[in-house]
Design an enzyme around this catalytic site. Structure first.
Site, PDB file in Angstrom:
ATOM      1  N   ILE A  16       0.847  -1.209   0.000  1.00  0.00           N
ATOM      2  CA  ILE A  16       0.000   0.000   0.000  1.00  0.00           C
ATOM      3  C   ILE A  16       0.876   1.250   0.000  1.00  0.00           C
ATOM      4  O   ILE A  16       0.602   2.228  -0.706  1.00  0.00           O
ATOM      5  CB  ILE A  16      -0.969   0.017   1.203  1.00  0.00           C
ATOM      6  CG1 ILE A  16      -1.792  -1.278   1.244  1.00  0.00           C
ATOM      7  CG2 ILE A  16      -1.907   1.231   1.123  1.00  0.00           C
ATOM      8  CD1 ILE A  16      -2.701  -1.408   2.450  1.00  0.00           C
ATOM      9  N   ALA A  85       4.333   1.298   8.002  1.00  0.00           N
ATOM     10  CA  ALA A  85       5.275   0.200   8.307  1.00  0.00           C
ATOM     11  C   ALA A  85       4.663  -0.773   9.297  1.00  0.00           C
ATOM     12  O   ALA A  85       4.199  -0.383  10.368  1.00  0.00           O
ATOM     13  CB  ALA A  85       6.573   0.768   8.867  1.00  0.00           C
ATOM     14  N   ALA A  86       4.665  -2.040   8.923  1.00  0.00           N
ATOM     15  CA  ALA A  86       4.101  -3.062   9.800  1.00  0.00           C
ATOM     16  C   ALA A  86       4.474  -4.434   9.260  1.00  0.00           C
ATOM     17  O   ALA A  86       4.809  -4.585   8.087  1.00  0.00           O
ATOM     18  CB  ALA A  86       2.571  -2.949   9.844  1.00  0.00           C
ATOM     19  N   ASP A 138      -9.307  -3.204   9.628  1.00  0.00           N
ATOM     20  CA  ASP A 138     -10.614  -3.588  10.188  1.00  0.00           C
ATOM     21  C   ASP A 138     -10.483  -4.780  11.141  1.00  0.00           C
ATOM     22  O   ASP A 138     -11.391  -5.061  11.918  1.00  0.00           O
ATOM     23  CB  ASP A 138     -11.613  -3.928   9.061  1.00  0.00           C
ATOM     24  CG  ASP A 138     -11.143  -5.022   8.102  1.00  0.00           C
ATOM     25  OD1 ASP A 138     -10.004  -5.517   8.236  1.00  0.00           O
ATOM     26  OD2 ASP A 138     -11.919  -5.384   7.187  1.00  0.00           O
ATOM     27  N   GLU A 139      -9.329  -5.494  11.056  1.00  0.00           N
ATOM     28  CA  GLU A 139      -9.194  -6.739  11.825  1.00  0.00           C
ATOM     29  C   GLU A 139      -9.146  -6.503  13.335  1.00  0.00           C
ATOM     30  O   GLU A 139      -9.357  -7.425  14.112  1.00  0.00           O
ATOM     31  CB  GLU A 139      -7.969  -7.529  11.342  1.00  0.00           C
ATOM     32  CG  GLU A 139      -8.039  -7.783   9.852  1.00  0.00           C
ATOM     33  CD  GLU A 139      -7.073  -8.820   9.312  1.00  0.00           C
ATOM     34  OE1 GLU A 139      -6.597  -9.663  10.083  1.00  0.00           O
ATOM     35  OE2 GLU A 139      -6.802  -8.769   8.096  1.00  0.00           O
ATOM     36  N   TYR A 163      -1.442 -10.754  14.679  1.00  0.00           N
ATOM     37  CA  TYR A 163      -1.373  -9.568  13.812  1.00  0.00           C
ATOM     38  C   TYR A 163      -2.365  -8.503  14.267  1.00  0.00           C
ATOM     39  O   TYR A 163      -1.995  -7.355  14.538  1.00  0.00           O
ATOM     40  CB  TYR A 163      -1.653  -9.946  12.351  1.00  0.00           C
ATOM     41  CG  TYR A 163      -1.994  -8.751  11.475  1.00  0.00           C
ATOM     42  CD1 TYR A 163      -1.045  -7.756  11.216  1.00  0.00           C
ATOM     43  CD2 TYR A 163      -3.271  -8.592  10.917  1.00  0.00           C
ATOM     44  CE1 TYR A 163      -1.360  -6.650  10.431  1.00  0.00           C
ATOM     45  CE2 TYR A 163      -3.587  -7.492  10.128  1.00  0.00           C
ATOM     46  CZ  TYR A 163      -2.629  -6.521   9.890  1.00  0.00           C
ATOM     47  OH  TYR A 163      -2.933  -5.419   9.124  1.00  0.00           O
ATOM     48  N   ASN A 192      -9.633  -5.257   3.500  1.00  0.00           N
ATOM     49  CA  ASN A 192      -8.619  -5.912   2.652  1.00  0.00           C
ATOM     50  C   ASN A 192      -8.408  -5.140   1.350  1.00  0.00           C
ATOM     51  O   ASN A 192      -9.373  -4.879   0.627  1.00  0.00           O
ATOM     52  CB  ASN A 192      -9.073  -7.325   2.287  1.00  0.00           C
ATOM     53  CG  ASN A 192      -8.939  -8.287   3.443  1.00  0.00           C
ATOM     54  OD1 ASN A 192      -9.494  -8.061   4.504  1.00  0.00           O
ATOM     55  ND2 ASN A 192      -8.209  -9.369   3.252  1.00  0.00           N
ATOM     56  N   PRO A 218      -5.046 -22.870  -2.908  1.00  0.00           N
ATOM     57  CA  PRO A 218      -5.454 -23.320  -1.571  1.00  0.00           C
ATOM     58  C   PRO A 218      -6.524 -22.421  -0.970  1.00  0.00           C
ATOM     59  O   PRO A 218      -6.354 -21.205  -0.882  1.00  0.00           O
ATOM     60  CB  PRO A 218      -4.151 -23.215  -0.759  1.00  0.00           C
ATOM     61  CG  PRO A 218      -3.289 -22.250  -1.505  1.00  0.00           C
ATOM     62  CD  PRO A 218      -3.727 -22.233  -2.926  1.00  0.00           C
TER      63      PRO A 218
END
Ligand code: NAD
Ligand code: TYD
Length: 361
Positions: A16, A85-86, A138-139, A163, A192, A218
């Site tokens: 991003i 940054a992450a 949003d997590e 995370y 996302n 998967p």
């Protein structure tokens, strides 16, 4: 055009961040200092078109390096910090959470400390106009049931993965620096993203690249987990608008109003590939789908209520999932040299770690 002349971006070599920098320079002509540690997810090739531009400079460093950041702030005098940054991948946080604490929690703390020292010393107007924009997810809100209303800015935090817990911790620190010290922060929580330059550990680019090579696709569990998808350039536009018009101390939800199950997403990607690569031996690509062992603690559904940013700041997502995914698939097909460039040993090792114990269901 923005009133902010110079920004410090952290994590600008990632997915991003690099899209944001490219768009920021194209849209505003402003100056960008990009501080990035260049982990496996950082790729300077994304920004190769800016290498000789006077508006752009790159610094290889860690957001935990307080002294380095203080020096950068003093010498470049940015009007804003945009903090991307992450460590960003949920599956990696399950296999090894420590890096997530180091960067997302401790790193955000050190960045906030350096920002506070710098901001405290700024003269009147510069101090009032300074912004610390924290880019989050949003997590942090946890998981929704099928009929629950989407998350709002007032939804209590309930992170479920290492995370999301580390991002939630960073959001709390950012909030506290405003409440306690008055640092002019704004936090955005976004759904996302997908689009160019996304590292192929994430669902959409992984699906595109595996399908092209005829490898299995998967799908964790039953494939009915729901995510809300936003085209990355729409996210970047939302961030520019938040920087320009967002209210200090506020949080803004950003989303695509585009909820899809994982199986739907993978099938749409396959259909686009069938159309664009109809001559492929691997078509129909959906025949490559393989249901595999689920992610531990897999959040069922994320969805965002974006009423606040739409009504207060006038931003809304522009790209439809169909057009955005077409552009994304076309971008990967046209940039296979970029893909080749990131297929390093470290990436291959990750694919082994994540998928070797996922027996087919
Ligand atoms: P990414 O993993 O592609 O990029 C992260 C970047 O940060 C990389 O360039 C990496 O080198 C850099 N970095 C990591 N640790 C660092 C450190 N200690 N010091 C300096 N740089 C460091 O991530 P992304 O997908 O571009 O996400 C960017 C931000 O947006 C993250 O904060 C993430 O939580 C948030 N976000 C992402 C999504 C998504 O769908 N990708 C959605 C919502 C929010
Ligand atoms: P991902 O792209 O890792 O993003 P996030 O976990 O942050 O939402 O995963 C998106 C969804 O796709 C998530 O529900 C997990 C699922 N998924 C698969 O089914 N298979 C995969 O190989 C990957 C990487 C993800």
């Amino acid at each position: 055009m923005s009133h902010i002349k110079t920004i410090l971006v952290t994590g600008g070599a990632g997915f991003i961040g690099s899209n944001f920098i490219l768009d920021w320079i194209a849209e505003t002509g402003g100056k960008v200092i990009n501080l990035d540690k260049l982990t496996y997810a950082g790729n300077l090739q994304n920004l190769a078109s800016l290498e000789n531009k006077p508006q752009y400079s790159f610094i290889n460093g860690d957001i935990n390096d307080h002294k380095l950041i203080e020096g950068l702030l003093t010498s470049h005098q940015p009007g804003a910090i945009v903090h991307f940054a992450a460590e960003s991948h949920v599956d990696r946080s399950i296999h090894g959470p420590e890096d997530f604490i180091h960067t997302n929690v401790n790193g955000t703390f050190h960045l906030l400390e350096a920002a506070r020292l710098y901001w405290t010393k700024l003269p009147g107007k510069q101090q009032t106009e300074f912004r610390f924009l924290h880019v989050s997810t949003d997590e942090v809100f946890g998981s929704l049931g099928p009929d629950d209303p989407p998350f709002t800015e007032a939804t209590p935090y309930a992170p479920n993965s290492p995370y999301s817990a580390s991002k939630a911790a960073s959001d709390h620190l950012v909030r506290a620096y405003h409440h306690t010290y008055g640092l002019p922060v704004i936090t955005t929580n976004c759904t996302n993203n997908y689009g160019p330059y996304q590292f192929p550990e994430k669902l959409i680019p992984l699906t595109i690249l595996n399908a092209l090579e005829g490898k299995s696709l998967p799908i964790y569990g039953d494939g009915r987990n729901v995510r809300d998808w936003l085209y990355v350039h729409d996210h970047c536009e939302a961030l520019r608008i938040v920087l320009e018009k967002g209210r200090v101390g506020e949080t803004y939800n950003i989303g695509g109003k585009c909820e899809k199950t994982n199986i739907e997403v993978v099938k749409i990607v396959c259909a686009i590939l069938d159309e664009l690569k109809s001559e492929s031996n691997h078509a129909p690509h959906a025949s490559l789908i393989k249901f595999v062992k689920d992610r531990p603690g897999h959040d069922h559904r994320y969805a965002m209520n974006i009423h606040k940013i739409e009504h207060e700041l006038g931003w809304t997502p522009k790209e439809s999932f169909d057009t955005g995914l077409h552009k994304t698939v076309e971008w990967y097909l046209g940039n296979l040299d970029w893909v080749e460039g990131i297929s390093t040993g470290a990436y291959k090792k990750w694919v082994d770690t994540n998928y070797k114990d996922r027996a087919a269901l």
